[in-house]
Design a protein around this motif. Structure first.
Motif, PDB file in Angstrom:
ATOM      1  N   LEU A 149       0.937  -1.011   0.162  1.00  0.00           N
ATOM      2  CA  LEU A 149      -0.182  -0.130  -0.040  1.00  0.00           C
ATOM      3  C   LEU A 149       0.935   1.492  -0.050  1.00  0.00           C
ATOM      4  O   LEU A 149       1.855   2.017   0.762  1.00  0.00           O
ATOM      5  CB  LEU A 149      -1.049  -0.562   1.320  1.00  0.00           C
ATOM      6  CG  LEU A 149      -1.816   1.268   1.299  1.00  0.00           C
ATOM      7  CD1 LEU A 149      -2.267   1.210   0.469  1.00  0.00           C
ATOM      8  CD2 LEU A 149      -2.622   1.774   2.878  1.00  0.00           C
ATOM      9  N   GLU A 150       0.648   1.974  -0.849  1.00  0.00           N
ATOM     10  CA  GLU A 150       1.911   2.667  -1.477  1.00  0.00           C
ATOM     11  C   GLU A 150       0.764   4.841  -0.342  1.00  0.00           C
ATOM     12  O   GLU A 150      -0.787   4.650  -1.430  1.00  0.00           O
ATOM     13  CB  GLU A 150       1.996   3.648  -2.020  1.00  0.00           C
ATOM     14  CG  GLU A 150       3.234   5.343  -2.672  1.00  0.00           C
ATOM     15  CD  GLU A 150       3.143   5.100  -3.810  1.00  0.00           C
ATOM     16  OE1 GLU A 150       4.173   6.160  -4.141  1.00  0.00           O
ATOM     17  OE2 GLU A 150       1.809   4.650  -4.712  1.00  0.00           O
ATOM     18  N   ILE A 151       0.617   5.317  -0.056  1.00  0.00           N
ATOM     19  CA  ILE A 151      -0.296   6.736   0.539  1.00  0.00           C
ATOM     20  C   ILE A 151       0.939   7.541   0.474  1.00  0.00           C
ATOM     21  O   ILE A 151       1.685   7.990   0.203  1.00  0.00           O
ATOM     22  CB  ILE A 151      -0.130   6.632   2.625  1.00  0.00           C
ATOM     23  CG1 ILE A 151      -0.174   5.389   2.893  1.00  0.00           C
ATOM     24  CG2 ILE A 151      -0.964   7.873   2.335  1.00  0.00           C
ATOM     25  CD1 ILE A 151      -1.967   5.206   2.986  1.00  0.00           C
ATOM     26  N   VAL A 182       0.835  -3.543  -6.628  1.00  0.00           N
ATOM     27  CA  VAL A 182       0.687  -2.319  -5.132  1.00  0.00           C
ATOM     28  C   VAL A 182      -0.634  -1.568  -5.774  1.00  0.00           C
ATOM     29  O   VAL A 182      -1.332  -1.381  -6.560  1.00  0.00           O
ATOM     30  CB  VAL A 182       1.476  -1.200  -6.210  1.00  0.00           C
ATOM     31  CG1 VAL A 182       1.116   0.782  -5.566  1.00  0.00           C
ATOM     32  CG2 VAL A 182       3.306  -1.504  -6.512  1.00  0.00           C
ATOM     33  N   TYR A 183      -0.986  -1.161  -4.669  1.00  0.00           N
ATOM     34  CA  TYR A 183      -1.789  -0.282  -4.400  1.00  0.00           C
ATOM     35  C   TYR A 183      -1.851   0.920  -3.760  1.00  0.00           C
ATOM     36  O   TYR A 183      -1.514   1.322  -2.717  1.00  0.00           O
ATOM     37  CB  TYR A 183      -3.348  -0.616  -3.291  1.00  0.00           C
ATOM     38  CG  TYR A 183      -3.965  -2.946  -3.164  1.00  0.00           C
ATOM     39  CD1 TYR A 183      -5.252  -2.736  -4.184  1.00  0.00           C
ATOM     40  CD2 TYR A 183      -2.797  -3.217  -3.284  1.00  0.00           C
ATOM     41  CE1 TYR A 183      -5.685  -3.783  -3.946  1.00  0.00           C
ATOM     42  CE2 TYR A 183      -3.464  -4.793  -3.399  1.00  0.00           C
ATOM     43  CZ  TYR A 183      -4.727  -4.836  -4.168  1.00  0.00           C
ATOM     44  OH  TYR A 183      -4.815  -6.116  -4.409  1.00  0.00           O
ATOM     45  N   GLY A 200      -5.504   9.413   2.039  1.00  0.00           N
ATOM     46  CA  GLY A 200      -4.563   7.712   3.105  1.00  0.00           C
ATOM     47  C   GLY A 200      -4.332   8.095   3.810  1.00  0.00           C
ATOM     48  O   GLY A 200      -4.390   7.013   4.752  1.00  0.00           O
ATOM     49  N   SER A 201      -4.648   8.612   4.956  1.00  0.00           N
ATOM     50  CA  SER A 201      -4.260   9.007   6.502  1.00  0.00           C
ATOM     51  C   SER A 201      -4.611   7.614   7.116  1.00  0.00           C
ATOM     52  O   SER A 201      -4.840   7.336   7.836  1.00  0.00           O
ATOM     53  CB  SER A 201      -3.983  10.183   7.098  1.00  0.00           C
ATOM     54  OG  SER A 201      -5.603  10.192   7.210  1.00  0.00           O
ATOM     55  N   LYS A 202      -5.767   7.557   6.705  1.00  0.00           N
ATOM     56  CA  LYS A 202      -6.760   6.318   7.318  1.00  0.00           C
ATOM     57  C   LYS A 202      -6.102   4.921   6.630  1.00  0.00           C
ATOM     58  O   LYS A 202      -7.290   3.578   6.854  1.00  0.00           O
ATOM     59  CB  LYS A 202      -7.989   6.418   6.225  1.00  0.00           C
ATOM     60  CG  LYS A 202      -8.690   8.280   7.409  1.00  0.00           C
ATOM     61  CD  LYS A 202     -10.414   7.689   7.461  1.00  0.00           C
ATOM     62  CE  LYS A 202     -10.825   9.189   7.960  1.00  0.00           C
ATOM     63  NZ  LYS A 202     -12.017   9.598   7.519  1.00  0.00           N
ATOM     64  N   GLY A 203      -5.370   4.891   5.486  1.00  0.00           N
ATOM     65  CA  GLY A 203      -5.424   3.913   4.570  1.00  0.00           C
ATOM     66  C   GLY A 203      -5.954   3.115   3.712  1.00  0.00           C
ATOM     67  O   GLY A 203      -7.111   4.249   3.219  1.00  0.00           O
ATOM     68  N   LEU A 204      -6.248   2.061   3.620  1.00  0.00           N
ATOM     69  CA  LEU A 204      -7.790   1.639   2.316  1.00  0.00           C
ATOM     70  C   LEU A 204      -7.457  -0.199   3.026  1.00  0.00           C
ATOM     71  O   LEU A 204      -7.660  -1.029   2.340  1.00  0.00           O
ATOM     72  CB  LEU A 204      -6.445   1.014   0.973  1.00  0.00           C
ATOM     73  CG  LEU A 204      -7.251   1.668   0.044  1.00  0.00           C
ATOM     74  CD1 LEU A 204      -8.474   2.490  -0.216  1.00  0.00           C
ATOM     75  CD2 LEU A 204      -6.713   0.479  -1.371  1.00  0.00           C
ATOM     76  N   PRO A 205      -8.354   0.021   4.146  1.00  0.00           N
ATOM     77  CA  PRO A 205      -9.322  -1.107   4.546  1.00  0.00           C
ATOM     78  C   PRO A 205      -9.832  -1.896   3.654  1.00  0.00           C
ATOM     79  O   PRO A 205      -9.381  -3.312   4.686  1.00  0.00           O
ATOM     80  CB  PRO A 205      -9.564  -0.489   5.640  1.00  0.00           C
ATOM     81  CG  PRO A 205     -10.249   0.058   5.356  1.00  0.00           C
ATOM     82  CD  PRO A 205      -8.934   1.023   4.476  1.00  0.00           C
ATOM     83  N   ARG A 206     -10.330  -1.534   2.849  1.00  0.00           N
ATOM     84  CA  ARG A 206     -10.958  -2.444   2.241  1.00  0.00           C
ATOM     85  C   ARG A 206      -9.995  -3.899   1.221  1.00  0.00           C
ATOM     86  O   ARG A 206     -10.428  -5.274   1.708  1.00  0.00           O
ATOM     87  CB  ARG A 206     -11.803  -1.873   1.590  1.00  0.00           C
ATOM     88  CG  ARG A 206     -12.723  -2.717   0.150  1.00  0.00           C
ATOM     89  CD  ARG A 206     -13.242  -1.588  -1.091  1.00  0.00           C
ATOM     90  NE  ARG A 206     -13.379  -3.338  -1.720  1.00  0.00           N
ATOM     91  CZ  ARG A 206     -13.794  -1.514  -3.241  1.00  0.00           C
ATOM     92  NH1 ARG A 206     -13.785  -0.596  -3.698  1.00  0.00           N
ATOM     93  NH2 ARG A 206     -13.952  -2.472  -4.371  1.00  0.00           N
ATOM     94  N   TYR A 207      -8.583  -3.979   0.975  1.00  0.00           N
ATOM     95  CA  TYR A 207      -7.909  -4.550   0.687  1.00  0.00           C
ATOM     96  C   TYR A 207      -6.741  -5.402   1.728  1.00  0.00           C
ATOM     97  O   TYR A 207      -5.863  -6.278   1.681  1.00  0.00           O
ATOM     98  CB  TYR A 207      -7.272  -4.042  -0.667  1.00  0.00           C
ATOM     99  CG  TYR A 207      -7.980  -3.884  -2.034  1.00  0.00           C
ATOM    100  CD1 TYR A 207      -9.207  -4.853  -1.835  1.00  0.00           C
ATOM    101  CD2 TYR A 207      -9.001  -2.233  -1.591  1.00  0.00           C
ATOM    102  CE1 TYR A 207      -9.633  -4.352  -3.539  1.00  0.00           C
ATOM    103  CE2 TYR A 207      -9.779  -2.612  -3.059  1.00  0.00           C
ATOM    104  CZ  TYR A 207     -10.301  -2.786  -3.637  1.00  0.00           C
ATOM    105  OH  TYR A 207     -11.161  -2.797  -4.717  1.00  0.00           O
ATOM    106  N   ALA A 208      -6.744  -4.403   3.374  1.00  0.00           N
ATOM    107  CA  ALA A 208      -5.793  -4.702   3.830  1.00  0.00           C
ATOM    108  C   ALA A 208      -5.925  -6.622   4.322  1.00  0.00           C
ATOM    109  O   ALA A 208      -7.213  -7.368   3.865  1.00  0.00           O
ATOM    110  CB  ALA A 208      -6.031  -3.844   5.159  1.00  0.00           C
TER     111      ALA A 208
END
Length: 216
Positions: free
Chosen positions: A85-87, A105-106, A136-144
């Motif tokens: 994951l790239e923020i 890469v997400y 992006g500070s919250k990330g991307l939980p859907r694909y974690a």
């Protein structure tokens, strides 16, 4: 878009500079030697493309200094098929390095103008990370969970959401500090509730925007 012998020579010179600065990861150096960084610049600015410095790309953002890209990539310890994951997509250059190294890469970008520009541009170069626009500070939980997370903007602290989205054994690279300079941190999730933190040199990034960054 032309990638000439001259351009490739300029990349070889850049790789030599990165080696003298301590970059040793052959995968990182190979990726940087292959990606035509001048594609990210207007023709009139070609002379800047292979200098080891950051450069403005509009919207108050920059294409990162090659050494910074190489340093963060090396500390990520990338392996083929890593889910990363790239923020902060920005110009997309860092994402290209990760893809070139065989990662899935997400990448998420807060600025909609940059998101649209890069989402259309990178596939023309043959690089196809999965693009998202949002906080992006919250990330991307859907694909974690992610094997690796890289933050390409300066954060006031380490967002807890990113730690949660990191797989056990995974690595988070993030610059933490104020708006002037940030210390590069490498956080390894040794166990579900056990973290190992390493600190490196100071860098200077644009601010991470969002609820767990510097606000909007």
């Amino acid at each position: 878009m032309e990638d000439s012998y001259k351009h490739r020579g300029m990349r070889r010179s850049l790789v030599k500079i990165l080696k003298t600065k301590g970059i040793t990861d052959s995968g990182v150096l190979q990726a940087i030697s292959k990606i035509p960084r001048h594609f990210f610049f207007d023709n009139a600015l070609l002379g800047h493309a292979y200098q080891d410095k950051a450069f403005p790309i509009g919207e108050g953002q920059t294409i990162s200094q090659p050494y910074t890209v190489a340093f963060q990539s090396e500390k990520l310890e990338i392996r083929p098929q890593d889910k990363i994951l790239e923020i902060g997509t920005g110009s997309g250059y860092q994402a290209c390095v990760l893809v070139e190294m065989g990662a899935t890469v997400y990448t998420i970008e807060y600025n909609k103008v940059l998101y649209e520009r890069t989402r259309k541009f990178l596939p023309k170069m043959g690089y196809k990370p999965k693009f998202f626009c949002g906080d992006g500070s919250k990330g991307l939980p859907r694909y974690a969970p992610y094997d690796k997370i890289i933050v390409t903007a300066g954060a006031p602290s380490v967002p807890s959401s990113l730690i949660k989205q990191l797989a056990v054994g995974g690595i988070l690279i993030i610059p933490v500090g104020d708006n002037e300079k940030q210390k590069m941190l490498k956080i390894t999730k040794v166990e579900d509730k056990k973290l190992k933190k390493e600190e490196f040199d100071y860098f200077s990034f644009v601010p991470l925007l969002g609820d767990e960054g510097w606000g909007k």
